[in-house]
Design an enzyme around this catalytic site. Sequence first.
Site: not given
Length: 380
Positions: A112, A115, A117-118
Amino acid sequence: MAASYSRALCKVGCRILDSPAVHRTGTVSYLLGNAGACGSRRAYGTGGAGFRSKLLSSVRGTGRGGRVLGCAFLLGGGLGLYQTVRFRVQQHLAEEQSKVQAGGLKLTLYQYKTCPFCSKVRAFLDYHGLPYEIVEVNPVMRQEIKWSAYRKVPILMVDGDVQLNDSSVIISSLKTYLISKEKSVSQILSCYPEVKSKNDSGKEVTEYFNKYWVMLSEAETAVLYPEKGMQKEEMKWRQWADDWLVHLISPNVYRTTGEALASFDYIVREGKFGTYEGFFAKYVGAAAMFIISKRLKNRHNLQDDVRQDLYKAVNDWVAAIGKKRKFMGGDKPNLADLAVFGVLRVMEGLQAFDDMMANTKVKFWYRRMEKATMNKEGKN
């Protein structure tokens, strides 16, 4: 398609040159008809019948005209074939160069856009100059990862068959691979065993052992962490980014109804949503996340003014770096720098980000990280 057109032109030229002068009119007429059949009318029919008749009349006038015409077709066809081959060779070399730059790996990131973490994974890949493809996942249907038993993002596929889950595992595995080429990515992955457990709410969660460790030999570790305590410091702040900093993002970007709407406007704009789905996500999602952010504030014992927790967190980070270092890694960012930068970056364009930059000491470090990532300074 371009190659077939070029071959057709070469064929026309050869037939014209091989034909006796008295037969060239018929030859040209026949071959032009065939060329028009193998290509589109738009490609070969420009000028209509008048154009075709002029070609034929030039052949009727003299045998020399036919030879010139034949040479023209051969030259055009030859140039076309040359350009086609040249393009394909360049394309192949570019693909090979990309694989070399990626340490011989073909990387596909399922994510995403918004996001954190991404964003951590993208920061790592960009800084190290590793080429990768992005597959934007619809956060509602998640059809793009329906093939995966692991239903979260990010997911990084390596060479189409090795699946890396969890942002910190992805980063640690790739860092290990870039430094130590003795093991494959799949062999390195075995150093981060998956463990399932239940959290305080009774929900099953997946965790990974050793995920903040870069698996190197003693000599390689000494080169990567030349000063005592550098490795432990990096691991401590990487975990801090995952366990604390990430949890400050939602309460801050959804702090008020206005900020929640602005955040979801950005999410819908950057994410993979259909028209109606985007409208629903923006207004219903914003309302839901405004409520959820209040619960998150209570769960993580944040202050009523959640901005103060964000300010304190980033100022703690800057204080840990100190005044003598550009980055926590020294003159170059380490994995903790990339993790914190990746998390904070998802707020760009939102009120929380502007407030953070104006009310904390993080600005200069953040701009240095932007430059280092944009310039792929970790590539070598």
